[in-house]
Write a protein that holds these residues in place. Sequence first.
Motif, mmCIF file in Angstrom:
data_model
loop_
_atom_site.group_PDB
_atom_site.id
_atom_site.type_symbol
_atom_site.label_atom_id
_atom_site.label_comp_id
_atom_site.label_asym_id
_atom_site.label_seq_id
_atom_site.Cartn_x
_atom_site.Cartn_y
_atom_site.Cartn_z
ATOM 1 N N LEU A 1 -0.661 3.741 12.293
ATOM 2 C CA LEU A 1 -1.993 2.954 11.947
ATOM 3 C C LEU A 1 -2.489 2.281 13.021
ATOM 4 N N PHE B 1 3.542 13.290 4.442
ATOM 5 C CA PHE B 1 4.975 13.338 4.249
ATOM 6 C C PHE B 1 4.981 14.255 2.759
ATOM 7 N N LEU C 1 -9.420 -1.833 9.613
ATOM 8 C CA LEU C 1 -7.922 -1.769 8.598
ATOM 9 C C LEU C 1 -7.078 -2.803 9.033
ATOM 10 N N PRO C 2 -6.552 -3.463 8.128
ATOM 11 C CA PRO C 2 -5.511 -4.549 8.332
ATOM 12 C C PRO C 2 -4.060 -3.753 8.706
ATOM 13 N N VAL C 3 -3.233 -4.432 9.288
ATOM 14 C CA VAL C 3 -2.002 -3.609 9.493
ATOM 15 C C VAL C 3 -0.842 -4.443 9.450
ATOM 16 N N GLY C 4 0.436 -3.942 9.107
ATOM 17 C CA GLY C 4 1.569 -4.690 9.025
ATOM 18 C C GLY C 4 2.283 -4.564 7.870
ATOM 19 N N ASN C 5 3.372 -3.777 7.660
ATOM 20 C CA ASN C 5 3.882 -3.242 6.418
ATOM 21 C C ASN C 5 4.606 -4.813 5.881
ATOM 22 N N TYR D 1 11.167 12.063 7.891
ATOM 23 C CA TYR D 1 10.616 10.678 7.475
ATOM 24 C C TYR D 1 9.909 10.063 8.547
ATOM 25 N N GLY D 2 9.623 10.478 9.536
ATOM 26 C CA GLY D 2 8.960 9.871 10.865
ATOM 27 C C GLY D 2 8.455 11.118 11.720
ATOM 28 N N GLY E 1 1.426 -5.182 3.648
ATOM 29 C CA GLY E 1 0.635 -4.061 4.134
ATOM 30 C C GLY E 1 -0.296 -4.845 5.149
ATOM 31 N N LEU F 1 9.153 9.721 1.958
ATOM 32 C CA LEU F 1 8.723 8.392 2.255
ATOM 33 C C LEU F 1 9.272 7.378 1.074
ATOM 34 N N ARG G 1 -2.772 5.571 5.028
ATOM 35 C CA ARG G 1 -1.883 6.169 6.467
ATOM 36 C C ARG G 1 -1.104 7.141 6.161
ATOM 37 N N TYR G 2 -0.480 7.378 5.010
ATOM 38 C CA TYR G 2 0.368 8.425 4.652
ATOM 39 C C TYR G 2 -0.168 9.528 4.096
ATOM 40 N N SER H 1 6.684 2.712 11.694
ATOM 41 C CA SER H 1 5.732 3.049 10.626
ATOM 42 C C SER H 1 4.439 2.278 10.814
ATOM 43 N N PHE I 1 -8.494 5.233 1.953
ATOM 44 C CA PHE I 1 -7.777 5.845 2.953
ATOM 45 C C PHE I 1 -6.453 5.273 2.942
#
Lengths: 370, 370
Positions: free
Chosen positions: B51, A297, B88-92, B281-282, B120, B305, A269-270, B47, A267
């Motif tokens: 998620l 996108f 799912l883990p998160v945080g770019n 872009y968003g 990520g 992106l 997210r984009y 961004s 998976f």
Amino acid sequence: MTTTGKQIFTTLESDGTLTVEVATSEFAEPKGNQVLVKMEAAPINPSDLALLLGPADLENAEYTDGKIVAKMPEPFNSGAKGRHSQRLPVGNEGAGEVIATGDGDMAKALMGKRVACVPGTAFAQFAIADASMCLPLGDVSAKDGASAFVNPMTALGFVETAKMEGAKAILHTAATSNLGQMLVRICQEDGMPLVNIVRRAEQVHLLQDMGAEHIVNSGEDDFMRQLRESIDETDAFFGFDPIGGGQMVDHCFKAMEQVAVSKMSEFSRYGSNQQKKMYIYGRLDLGPTILTPSYGFGFTLSGWLLTPFLQSAGMETVTRMRQRVLDNITTTFKSNYTKEVTLEGMLEKDAVLQYRQMRTGEKYLVTPHG
Amino acid sequence: MTTTGKQIFTTLESDGTLTVEVATSEFAEPKGNQVLVKMEAAPINPSDLALLLGPADLENAEYTDGKIVAKMPEPFNSGAKGRHSQRLPVGNEGAGEVIATGDGDMAKALMGKRVACVPGTAFAQFAIADASMCLPLGDVSAKDGASAFVNPMTALGFVETAKMEGAKAILHTAATSNLGQMLVRICQEDGMPLVNIVRRAEQVHLLQDMGAEHIVNSGEDDFMRQLRESIDETDAFFGFDPIGGGQMVDHCFKAMEQVAVSKMSEFSRYGSNQQKKMYIYGRLDLGPTILTPSYGFGFTLSGWLLTPFLQSAGMETVTRMRQRVLDNITTTFKSNYTKEVTLEGMLEKDAVLQYRQMRTGEKYLVTPHG
């Protein structure tokens, strides 16, 4: 010395009154590389209708001999203010005999010949055209040569664009139009996979009879499944759409993304990394184009028009394309017409209401001299 | 030997139940050119929110200590089926100290250093990151370096894209975001004209105080006139939009076309020849993008992106961009935060309802170790 003849003009006033009429015009002597063509046949293309009639109310218009007076609804009237009060000639293309030329060599070489031309004023008994854009038809009749430019060069232009951009296949909506049928034949000749989207069962049969391999019927309940399957088989992440308004482009992007995502191992997210591209080249539906946020996108939507394409493609490509059209004008690039009308007949209510619908197999040919 | 620490996970079940929670994770030993970073600061970027929370109903969610349980409405739940049942883990992005490394040279060189990274999985006390994507921060604090990647590289990427495509100016919507403010400073440094679209008077003042020259307020009655005037002054036929849904992109295309048409000497049924391009872009607005048929066929709308852009830009460009960010991290590329929260604090109702609005000047910084 000028030549006198009939010509159709369309005029939109700022109050929304649209007048389309047959008038008498004086055609000046051609100069330089111009030629004067006695127009024998001109097709009514979808690309002519926007200027000729636009979304005017033609059900309730006033029809008199050789004249229509109709109301242009809002917001279209305000949106067209660039043309307000201008009396505009119409008709992209046609064919006829060169009866006078300027003194340029290119022009003089065409004297007396039958040519296809792109004057932008083809709904008339005479037209001034550029010799460089004329295609000498030889033994081909004016009727067979009348549509030698817009549809053939557009359909060939789609395949050229696909090749230039590295697309492996083409998706085409409203695929049973004259243009769509040409595209089917070109793609067969070139071995380019083509996904045809149609909306009725009889259109499926028409394309099947032509040997089209991938046909998707948007009128059926499992349209999206059919579409995904065809995209999966062909890798058609690249397409052309003449509808413009509504959600057909959105459906195509969505199906492309679903196919791409189904091939991903995890998976994101984009969304997928698959680039998806659609070109809008017509406005059969004048409503807004609706794009839902359901394919990430990696999409591009762009307009496609013949003239800028030809300018960017370069002379060599254009010459090659024109030669291919001429060599195959009665086969690959054949157009079919339901009916022939005079300039006056073109402005009769029954005719107008039929050809403005731009239905499959209902194309009109104008014969300005009779 | 593994390292134990807290980490945020987001899970969406197929019935639409979204659970976001702080959990205890085991972080494996870094291998090869991986490093293990003790995360000290991580920004909550727009961004990240798609998620983390998506369009879930957070007003009526259940909030307990370090945990949110909310309902994801349709069609968003079905649209997100690719993530159903995945934790799912998160945080770019974020910054912290490298406390362990793999045996690759690049990784070993970072041991003990403070770095900005893009794992990520930044909403956690520890994160595994690629050494090649880490930016050694030197004397810069983790807080100042936490947003060294997403916004700076995106804003720089816009200017790089504009230059690559030959655009003379850039139009930017929702222009007072942290990203928007960076773009103002970059364009000032690079002499690239920038049209900023904002929607409130105080945002106009904020950008005026920064010395921005072209500011258009969409909240005012004469928005379209302001927009046309700015496009006319700058030739901004090229822009970036983080809103996505609604008609902002449509307004931009329309104003661009009106400016182009005003410079034409005669009417063309196909509109101007001016190519107009907008990148989305968003998705600040999750509604559909509405494109009206009011600017001919010379338009292109595409998604933008960061990751695909960096891949296509090439290593040399990316290295130059990263160096510029590092050299100017506390000036041009400075981010401002309203509030600092722990991992648990990030999941409290008041915080969630504030930062998910993504309002100007209300950016949160997460400090996972308190």
